[in-house]
Design a protein around this motif. Sequence first.
Motif, PDB file in Angstrom:
ATOM      1  N   LYS A 105       0.806  -1.240   0.000  1.00 44.54           N
ATOM      2  CA  LYS A 105       0.000   0.000   0.000  1.00 44.54           C
ATOM      3  C   LYS A 105       0.835   1.285   0.000  1.00 44.54           C
ATOM      4  CE  LYS A 105      -4.284  -1.740   2.043  1.00 44.54           C
ATOM      5  NZ  LYS A 105      -5.322  -1.525   3.055  1.00 44.54           N
TER       6      LYS A 105
ATOM      7  N   LEU B  79      -0.607   3.646  -2.385  1.00 41.94           N
ATOM      8  CA  LEU B  79      -1.877   4.233  -1.933  1.00 41.94           C
ATOM      9  C   LEU B  79      -1.634   5.434  -1.013  1.00 41.94           C
ATOM     10  CD1 LEU B  79      -3.793   0.924  -1.356  1.00 41.94           C
ATOM     11  CD2 LEU B  79      -4.567   2.738  -2.869  1.00 41.94           C
TER      12      LEU B  79
ATOM     13  N   ILE C 158      -5.214   5.232  -8.322  1.00 39.44           N
ATOM     14  CA  ILE C 158      -4.727   4.041  -7.621  1.00 39.44           C
ATOM     15  C   ILE C 158      -5.784   3.541  -6.642  1.00 39.44           C
ATOM     16  CG2 ILE C 158      -2.835   3.028  -6.292  1.00 39.44           C
ATOM     17  CD1 ILE C 158      -1.053   5.289  -7.191  1.00 39.44           C
ATOM     18  N   ALA C 159      -6.229   2.300  -6.833  1.00 36.71           N
ATOM     19  CA  ALA C 159      -7.278   1.736  -5.982  1.00 36.71           C
ATOM     20  C   ALA C 159      -6.805   0.401  -5.410  1.00 36.71           C
ATOM     21  CB  ALA C 159      -8.565   1.549  -6.775  1.00 36.71           C
ATOM     22  N   TRP C 160      -7.489  -0.057  -4.402  1.00 40.68           N
ATOM     23  CA  TRP C 160      -7.134  -1.275  -3.691  1.00 40.68           C
ATOM     24  C   TRP C 160      -8.167  -2.348  -3.957  1.00 40.68           C
ATOM     25  CZ3 TRP C 160      -3.290  -3.584  -1.551  1.00 40.68           C
ATOM     26  CH2 TRP C 160      -3.471  -4.582  -0.582  1.00 40.68           C
TER      27      TRP C 160
END
Lengths: 588, 193
Positions: free
Chosen positions: A538, A541, A548-550
């Motif tokens: 991460k 992030l 940018i996504a998780w």
Amino acid sequence: MKKVLLSGNEAIARGVYEAGVRFAAAYPGTPSTEIMEQFAKYDGIYAEWAPNEKVAVEVAIGAALGGARALAVMKHVGVNVAADPIFTVSYTGIEGALVIISADDPSMHSSQNEQDNRNYAKFAKIPMLEPADPQEAKEFIKLAFQISEQFDTPVFLRTTTRVSHSKSVVALEDSHLPENKTKLAHHAAKYVMVPINARMRRVEVEKRERALRRFVETFAENKMEINDPEVGIITAGMPYNYAKDVFPDYSYLKLGMVYPLPVKMIKQFAGKVKKIYVIEELDPYLEEQIRAMGIEVTGKEIFPYTNEFDPGIIKHAILGDLRGSVSPYKETLALRPPNLCPGCPHRGLFYALKKSKAYVHGDIGCYTLSYLKPLEGLHSCICMGASIGMAHGMSKALKEKGKGKVVGVIGDSTFLHSGITGLLNMAYNNSDALIIILDNSTTAMTGMQEHPGTGFTLMGKEAKKVNLPVLVSSLGIENIRVIDPNNLKETQIAIKDELASSGPSVIIAQRPCALFKRANMKPVPPLKIDPDKCEGCKACLGLNCPPIAWKEGVTREGSKRKGLAVIDETICNGCGLCAQVCKFNAIA
Amino acid sequence: MKDNKVKSILFAGVGGQGILRASDIMCQTMMEAGFDVKKSEVHGMAQRGGCVTSHVRYGARVYSPLAASGTIDILISFEKMEALRYLKFLSHDASIILNTEEINPPAVNMGELPYPADIINFLKNHYAKVIAFNAAEIAQQAGSIKAANVVLLGALSNLTGIDRAIWENVIKKSFPQKLIKLNLEAFQKGIAA
Ligand SMILES: Cc1ncc(C[n+]2csc(CCOP(=O)(O)OP(=O)(O)O)c2C)c(N)n1
């Protein structure tokens, strides 16, 4: 007559043009900015961005002393910056005409405070008009110029965000060019405000006030509507529309001019209705003056002091009616705080700056958004230009305790607006703070306006472009570095070195705004995250970059990762910052 | 103009979804259909990736560009969870047009809060008319994902009873020549959605 949909700001620009006004100066600021941007598109006019509101007003005063009809435009806090010339041009009057637009922002949609600038009218003894919708905005700006000419006075036009940024149907008219009255006319006793002359003008101001008080009693835009005699509402501007929406049958006194007030008319209205409500956003500005006339009214006991109104707030205050205004959905919804754009050059700077653990005095611009999680880049922010003085003051007061730990960050437009004098002071008083100028070649926050550092004018002409390193050096600053904030390593080193150095330092972080078209940046392909290399740490992030996504739960054999970071290629602009923070070389 | 009542539409979504353009098209259509119309929108700070809303109100005579909470007749939500944010503004018999596309807010990305589950059923349990579809996918079929806003206007046109020709005429005037065909098709697909 052609009818079109216009925003309040477009309507004002149109009104200025229809009135035959051909001269305007301003500094951008939401919600006022589009007035100048629209006005600059008309033929045969002169319009300029000044470096700040004080200069804009002074430019307009100069034009008006030369007999021109001149306009100055700013947001509410801009009037604070320009207050010095405004209070005294109220004494001198003008030769031509002078109108100053103050665009207030109840609810602080895009501002640091919600000051009620009607107070300035009373304070500076300058008449003020307040339109309630775009059609009125167009008409009132014309009236403002007429009143300015008739009474030899500057005139304020106040709008609010809802008037400036709502759209409605507006009837267009032709532009009427009045006779050109510009000339060099010497009236030194009227315009040289040394005490002996100022004392004479002071008396003239009171004469003008008396004349204006007579004038407003018959001013056609102060309108009485007598319907239901039980309830009368005194209001002005957009709140009139909110009230009419929910109480169409009450009686109204709608004030088009909020300074000075029509005392006789208000008393007459009070005699025709039983109960009076004063409906106004922010300060009890009308209420206090009406009470002082000996009239009993209901106002801020039931209406809020804070934030803009809407029809529901007014209905609720008067009837206690809350019907339908509770949401059936009770869970907490994730917010969507505004964010720096993909590829924004401010992101790298704040990512690097956070590592220094310094106390960062912020300023106003897009970079203020770095305050939010996860960048948490700022620890103070008061008003435009303040970062520099505040960093200097803190560094001086803390002495050794603050050494190498106090920073001020300021955008290029903001630096040129009101940062130069602060920096001059830092050199003069041998400061120890570090100032970082975020030079993205534009005024981004308010929508990409030109300024003296961009090389272009509001009217699209090429212009002298200030050389920031030379300017900074000429103020007496010796430690100056120019860096690219998208190069994280270079940025980190520069910050570390300049925090350690003694005396004042300036880092100029130069990279054009990601939305800036003229920079001709070569398009860079979007980046991808290699799912075979991402360890789910991460780190990327932590940049809080919108693409940018998780993806929780996308695991991989041989890795402890709990999910996978992904990049939305439709909005990534390939700035490469995330690739620099990825320890696993997963981004390319 | 049949009844005198002012109608209120709330456009909601996320910055960059073409919400203001869509509400502009709606306003122009209502004006050309002979109504008085007002709209309010958000500029500046609120546009940087944040929530975007626009109220559109039309009728014989409109005063306020903002509707009182509890009086919105139609909510047109450009993103699925955004619909939940504005329910207090809706009247009890409001209709909802819902783009089922999901855009994660940062707190969802960081794993701090969940993306709400079962939104469509929740809405259907509380409101009589919920029209839900993926406008982005439909727009893609018409030729570009960017026309999702016009797909949603197509669905909206089913609820307003305004002559389709007026909508189409305004759409034609709202886009550069080369994008007109695509947007008219997106509008048709929205009507059928
Ligand atoms: C006195 C005053 N005038 C105008 C504004 C409106 N305003 C906010 S930030 C800003 C300029 C931002 O430009 P810059 O400093 O270059 O930063 P950027 O947004 O480009 O990062 C302006 C004009 C304000 N807040 N205060």
